[in-house]
Scaffold this motif. Structure first.
Motif, PDB file in Angstrom:
ATOM      1  N   LYS A 566     130.518 -19.784  71.743  1.00 40.60           N
ATOM      2  CA  LYS A 566     130.027 -19.547  73.121  1.00 40.60           C
ATOM      3  C   LYS A 566     129.167 -20.696  73.481  1.00 40.60           C
ATOM      4  N   GLN A 567     128.314 -21.450  72.542  1.00 41.80           N
ATOM      5  CA  GLN A 567     127.472 -22.451  72.678  1.00 41.80           C
ATOM      6  C   GLN A 567     128.402 -23.487  73.100  1.00 41.80           C
ATOM      7  N   GLU A 568     129.699 -23.894  72.544  1.00 35.33           N
ATOM      8  CA  GLU A 568     130.435 -24.908  72.718  1.00 35.33           C
ATOM      9  C   GLU A 568     131.049 -24.722  74.205  1.00 35.33           C
ATOM     10  N   GLN A 569     131.263 -23.544  74.641  1.00 37.75           N
ATOM     11  CA  GLN A 569     131.827 -23.306  76.094  1.00 37.75           C
ATOM     12  C   GLN A 569     130.863 -23.727  77.078  1.00 37.75           C
ATOM     13  N   LEU A 570     129.404 -23.021  76.594  1.00 40.18           N
ATOM     14  CA  LEU A 570     128.454 -23.134  77.738  1.00 40.18           C
ATOM     15  C   LEU A 570     128.137 -24.551  77.943  1.00 40.18           C
ATOM     16  N   GLU A 571     128.167 -25.507  76.841  1.00 41.79           N
ATOM     17  CA  GLU A 571     127.954 -26.828  76.925  1.00 41.79           C
ATOM     18  C   GLU A 571     129.032 -27.594  77.767  1.00 41.79           C
ATOM     19  N   GLN A 572     130.344 -27.064  77.396  1.00 39.97           N
ATOM     20  CA  GLN A 572     131.383 -27.722  78.142  1.00 39.97           C
ATOM     21  C   GLN A 572     131.400 -27.544  79.696  1.00 39.97           C
ATOM     22  N   LYS A 573     130.917 -26.249  79.885  1.00 37.61           N
ATOM     23  CA  LYS A 573     130.889 -25.647  81.395  1.00 37.61           C
ATOM     24  C   LYS A 573     129.721 -26.437  81.904  1.00 37.61           C
ATOM     25  N   ALA A 574     128.695 -26.640  81.429  1.00 34.26           N
ATOM     26  CA  ALA A 574     127.562 -27.297  82.076  1.00 34.26           C
ATOM     27  C   ALA A 574     127.718 -28.720  82.209  1.00 34.26           C
ATOM     28  N   LYS A 575     128.476 -29.366  81.427  1.00 31.85           N
ATOM     29  CA  LYS A 575     128.923 -30.935  81.693  1.00 31.85           C
ATOM     30  C   LYS A 575     130.177 -31.105  82.678  1.00 31.85           C
ATOM     31  N   GLU A 576     131.198 -29.994  82.870  1.00 31.42           N
ATOM     32  CA  GLU A 576     132.181 -30.040  83.937  1.00 31.42           C
ATOM     33  C   GLU A 576     131.175 -29.935  85.248  1.00 31.42           C
ATOM     34  N   LYS A 577     130.340 -28.851  85.239  1.00 36.73           N
ATOM     35  CA  LYS A 577     129.545 -28.655  86.453  1.00 36.73           C
ATOM     36  C   LYS A 577     128.492 -30.038  86.935  1.00 36.73           C
ATOM     37  N   ALA A 578     128.042 -30.655  85.950  1.00 37.00           N
ATOM     38  CA  ALA A 578     127.324 -31.684  86.146  1.00 37.00           C
ATOM     39  C   ALA A 578     128.270 -32.921  86.869  1.00 37.00           C
ATOM     40  N   LYS A 579     129.223 -33.033  86.126  1.00 35.28           N
ATOM     41  CA  LYS A 579     130.461 -34.056  86.424  1.00 35.28           C
ATOM     42  C   LYS A 579     130.857 -33.841  87.913  1.00 35.28           C
ATOM     43  N   LYS A 580     130.915 -32.384  88.232  1.00 40.56           N
ATOM     44  CA  LYS A 580     131.524 -32.141  89.723  1.00 40.56           C
ATOM     45  C   LYS A 580     130.658 -32.269  90.705  1.00 40.56           C
ATOM     46  N   ILE A 581     129.215 -32.232  90.310  1.00 41.02           N
ATOM     47  CA  ILE A 581     128.099 -32.674  91.540  1.00 41.02           C
ATOM     48  C   ILE A 581     128.009 -34.080  91.730  1.00 41.02           C
ATOM     49  N   VAL A 582     128.060 -34.843  90.413  1.00 46.89           N
ATOM     50  CA  VAL A 582     128.111 -36.440  90.674  1.00 46.89           C
ATOM     51  C   VAL A 582     129.257 -36.712  91.511  1.00 46.89           C
ATOM     52  N   ASP A 583     130.403 -36.235  91.045  1.00 44.94           N
ATOM     53  CA  ASP A 583     131.594 -36.797  91.795  1.00 44.94           C
ATOM     54  C   ASP A 583     131.522 -36.516  93.188  1.00 44.94           C
ATOM     55  N   ASP A 584     131.229 -35.422  93.537  1.00 43.08           N
ATOM     56  CA  ASP A 584     130.965 -34.749  95.057  1.00 43.08           C
ATOM     57  C   ASP A 584     130.227 -35.709  95.703  1.00 43.08           C
ATOM     58  N   ALA A 585     128.983 -35.987  95.070  1.00 43.81           N
ATOM     59  CA  ALA A 585     127.871 -36.907  95.963  1.00 43.81           C
ATOM     60  C   ALA A 585     128.427 -38.262  95.919  1.00 43.81           C
ATOM     61  N   ARG A 586     129.199 -38.851  94.943  1.00 41.78           N
ATOM     62  CA  ARG A 586     129.669 -40.271  94.994  1.00 41.78           C
ATOM     63  C   ARG A 586     130.602 -40.242  96.032  1.00 41.78           C
ATOM     64  N   ARG A 587     131.510 -39.165  96.282  1.00 42.07           N
ATOM     65  CA  ARG A 587     132.546 -39.279  96.910  1.00 42.07           C
ATOM     66  C   ARG A 587     132.068 -39.260  98.447  1.00 42.07           C
ATOM     67  N   GLU A 588     131.223 -38.394  98.665  1.00 40.53           N
ATOM     68  CA  GLU A 588     130.472 -38.424  99.939  1.00 40.53           C
ATOM     69  C   GLU A 588     129.606 -39.551 100.419  1.00 40.53           C
ATOM     70  N   ALA A 589     129.295 -40.402  99.459  1.00 40.25           N
ATOM     71  CA  ALA A 589     128.813 -41.769  99.940  1.00 40.25           C
ATOM     72  C   ALA A 589     129.688 -42.576  99.923  1.00 40.25           C
ATOM     73  N   ASP A 590     130.764 -42.700  99.467  1.00 39.87           N
ATOM     74  CA  ASP A 590     131.976 -43.442  99.875  1.00 39.87           C
ATOM     75  C   ASP A 590     132.535 -43.124 101.177  1.00 39.87           C
ATOM     76  N   GLU A 591     132.589 -42.045 101.753  1.00 40.56           N
ATOM     77  CA  GLU A 591     133.176 -41.542 102.868  1.00 40.56           C
ATOM     78  C   GLU A 591     132.129 -42.164 104.056  1.00 40.56           C
ATOM     79  N   VAL A 592     130.689 -41.909 103.704  1.00 36.85           N
ATOM     80  CA  VAL A 592     129.923 -42.392 105.025  1.00 36.85           C
ATOM     81  C   VAL A 592     130.205 -43.956 104.908  1.00 36.85           C
TER      82      VAL A 592
END
Length: 787
Positions: A566-592
């Motif tokens: 469960k701990q591994e799954q939570l860590e993986q989920k948190a990493k994936e969520k953080a990566k998505k946030i970063v990717d979305d922010a960078r993508r929006e910056a590139d669009e601007v």
């Protein structure tokens, strides 16, 4: 090779008969009848491994397809010597080949599933000859009932078609007689029947001359004659000719198929032999399943350890299990005690389990058991008095013992039952001790039973020998059949007599005659028995506690594994969520940045590169930061005391504004766009004021928010929030000098759409508005033209 006498004495062939019941074919039963214990360690190891594979396959798959197998070796032999096989024999040949093909496919499926390893089964599978072509040839000519098919040849089909037509003509002719006007009068019955392979009608005897023809039979009373009328004689003759032709064609087909069998006769012998071997292996495995037997490990060092063993021919409900171990430091066991206590059963259990293991048959013991590989097994058990040879019981035993002493070696298992019995007790005991000394000294493994008291101390002064006994319950006056290793048997005559009511005076006088030494020995044995019972009780309690501890440990290990997962799954989920946030922010910056470049190209105006870089840096500053630093930053910002002119964020609206005046203790007047609102201080969050930006000489980016999008999505917003966001967005779009924008409000009930369009209608900077086209979102979007 194991002596036949030992096999009969230990009832080995009864075990073979029991296992043979689980064979599915006569081939397997024939192989089972020839099964004898092997004295080759490699062979025995292979036999046990094959049987264990069978157990695993049955455990996982439930059954193995072995149906349709027949011993077709005689058929192949007849084909070799020039005989013609019958349709049934050919059908059995095809059925056996088909069974081998199905078995081959089954083993390939088991191997592909990787549920279990079956190397020995796969080796036999590879050795199975592939005779599918012969199977198909036979099946094309003969059906499963042993009938030659019309399709076997075009000639046979033509003959049978003509034969059926001829029979139809005969029946039609005879039907005219049975349906005639005088049929009820002249015929005994209006039916057509067959006599001597010819079609006839039953005619009353007095009308025989009316029909003419040939009489083939008559009834027992003589009142009915079975007559073949003259009109159908030739037709019946034609039928006869067609049947002769049919049989000739059938014989030709059978001879052709027999020749095909002759070509592969040697392969058929091999195929049948392998199928028989596999049937025997699976019969052993099924026997093991039903009788709750296991596969023991085997060694060449004479070590025997049977855990909770029972006699194989005694049902599990009635048998008493015993753990028997010897063969390392202890090579001989002497079991003493009264008759009917189970001593002989113990001997047979050890001997029979050894013979079964050396035959590849599972034995009735628990896991962890081990048997030794012996070159020879000898057994002198039971009353073998020979009337024909005028031998007494003692003489018969002694003849057998003399033969054993001539043939045994250090790799022999010797079982003596009631050694020295049948003669003078003193002399018999002396002989028993001498014989035991002789065989024990050579290293053979020995188990002997005796009721002589002189042997009770035999194991105490000889290394490698241990005394044993079978337990006797004084309370119930019956044996318990439990083997007590290390405790010699004691006489219970006085105790039994006392419980049965014999006067104490007689018992006391009898005890005085036995002598002091005998009484001390019995007292010592009684003390040993008490100690043994106490030790067994403590061992049982320890075993229960150990089992409970194992369960607790398994439960904790399971929970720990689940927690780590469960701990591994939570860590993986948190990493994936953080990566998505970063990717979305960078993508929006590139669009601007991309939009700014496009505006520069479209307006033919100059946008400096450093301004573009500065815009992207501002956007990157909005990327999510480390949660700890973010939390600390937020705490620092909240600790700042609010004052007029501060830029703040209204948390409930998600909009930025400017503080005007403090109206009460915790209420502020806030300017949000063109609207002034009263907001509680708890709903405000201080925001750091942005640096004043230089005005870019491009109309498209003259506003303070250069990252304003060309569309506003209001789906899911509350009515009041949607109006506030629309007003703010119109201000930002006007400042950004956008000529056209899109407001996405969805279709829904239409309330939000009407409110937005009402706002647009009254706004001074709105030139016009319309619903979106088919590719723009339809009635769910309003397109706004700005002045």
């Amino acid at each position: 090779m194991i002596a036949q006498r030992a096999l009969r004495t230990l009832e080995y062939y009864k075990i073979i008969d029991e296992v043979a019941k689980y064979c599915t074919s006569s081939i397997g039963k024939s192989h089972m009848d020839k099964l004898v214990p092997s004295v080759d360690f490699a062979v025995v190891t292979k036999l046990l491994e094959e049987m264990d594979e069978g157990l695993n396959v049955l455990r996982l798959r439930g059954n193995v397809p072995m149906g349709g197998i027949t011993d077709i070796r005689p058929h192949a032999k007849r084909a070799q010597i020039g005989g013609m096989l019958s349709p049934v024999e050919l059908m059995e040949t095809a059925s056996t080949i088909r069974a081998s093909r199905i078995l081959r496919q089954f083993l390939e499926d088991v191997d592909a599933s990787e549920d279990v390893q079956i190397p020995h089964f796969l080796e036999k599978k590879e050795a199975l000859p592939i005779l599918t072509a012969l199977e198909h040839e036979i099946n094309d000519c003969i059906d499963e009932n042993g009938t030659v098919l019309d399709s076997a040849s075009s000639t046979l089909r033509s003959i049978r078609q003509q034969l059926r037509q001829q029979i139809s003509r005969v029946r039609e002719k005879l039907d005219s007689y049975t349906r005639g006007a005088n049929a009820s009068k002249m015929l005994s019955d209006t039916i057509i029947t067959i006599r001597n392979d010819r079609y006839v009608i039953p005619v009353k005897s007095e009308y025989r001359s009316h029909y003419g023809g040939i009489i083939h039979d008559q009834s027992s009373s003589g009142q009915t004659l079975f007559i073949e009328p003259s009109a159908v004689v030739q037709l019946n003759n034609d039928i006869r000719e067609f049947k002769v032709k049919e049989q000739e064609e059938i014989d030709r087909i059978l001879i052709m198929l027999t020749a095909e069998v002759e070509i592969v006769a040697h392969d058929i012998f091999l195929l049948v032999n392998i199928l028989g071997e596999m049937d025997v292996i699976l019969a052993k495995a099924r026997y093991g399943q039903v009788e709750k037997c296991t596969m023991p490990s085997i060694n060449e060092h004479g070590y025997i350890r049977l855990v909770k063993a029972r006699h194989p021919l005694i049902s599990p409900e009635d048998a008493v299990t015993n753990t028997i171990e010897f063969g390392k430091d202890i090579t001989s066991i002497v079991i003493t005690g009264p008759n009917t206590g189970g001593k002989t059963v113990t001997l047979k259990t050890v001997g029979l389990c050894t013979l079964m293991a050396q035959s590849g048959i599972p034995i009735p013991v628990l896991d962890g058991s081990e048997v030794a590989m012996f070159e020879s097994v000898f057994a002198d058990i039971g009353d073998e008095q020979s009337i024909e040879q005028s031998l007494s019981t003692f003489s018969s035993h002694m003849v057998n013992i003399v033969d054993i002493l001539k043939r045994y070696n250090d790799r022999s298992l010797i079982l003596f039952d009631e050694l020295g019995a049948g003669t003078d007790p003193q002399e018999g005991a002396a002989l028993a001790i001498s014989i035991l000394d002789a065989v024990h000294g050579t290293g053979a493994r020995v188990m002997a039973t005796t009721h002589y008291p002189e042997l009770k101390a035999y194991g105490y002064n000889r290394p490698g020998v241990v005394n044993a006994s079978v337990e006797f319950d004084i309370e119930t006056l019956s044996p318990t059949y439990k083997l007590l290793i290390g405790v010699p048997g004691r006489s219970n005559a006085f105790e039994i007599s006392e419980r049965l009511g014999l006067p104490n005076s007689i018992i006391s006088q009898a005890q005085s005659y036995t002598g002091t030494d005998r009484g001390e020995v019995n007292s010592m044995i009684a003390s040993l028995e008490d100690s043994r019972r106490k030790a067994e009780k403590e061992a049982e309690e320890t075993e229960v506690q150990l089992a409970e501890a194992r369960l607790v440990k398994e439960d904790l290990d399971k929970k720990l594994a689940q927690l780590e997962l469960k701990q591994e799954q939570l860590e993986q989920k948190a990493k994936e969520k953080a990566k998505k946030i970063v990717d979305d922010a960078r993508r929006e910056a590139d669009e601007v940045i991309s939009e700014l470049r496009k505006m520069q190209a479209n307006t033919h105006l100059l946008v400096k590169e450093h301004e573009l870089i500065d815009a992207k840096k501002r956007l990157e500053a909005a990327l999510p930061m480390n949660p700890v630093l973010k939390k600390q930053k937020k705490l620092n910002e909240l600790s700042k005391e609010l004052k007029s002119g501060d830029e703040v964020k209204v948390l409930s609206f998600g909009q930025k504004g400017t503080l005007l005046d403090k109206l009460a203790k915790s209420v502020w007047s806030v300017q949000i766009g063109m609207i002034k609102m009263k907001i509680d201080e708890a709903d405000l969050e201080y925001t750091k004021p942005e640096k004043q930006k230089q005005t870019v000489s491009v109309n498209a980016v003259r506003g303070r928010d250069t990252h304003v999008k060309l569309e506003l999505d209001l789906r899911g917003e509350r009515y009041e929030d949607a109006i506030i966001r629309t007003e703010k967005y119109l201000d930002d779009a006007i400042l950004a000098n956008f000529p056209r924008i899109s407001i996405i409000h969805g279709k829904g009930t239409g309330v939000l759409r009407q409110a937005i369009q009402q706002l647009l209608k009254s706004h001074s900077r709105v030139k016009s508005y319309r619903f979106g086209e088919g590719g723009e979102g339809g009635h769910g979007v309003t397109i706004v033209e700005l002045k």
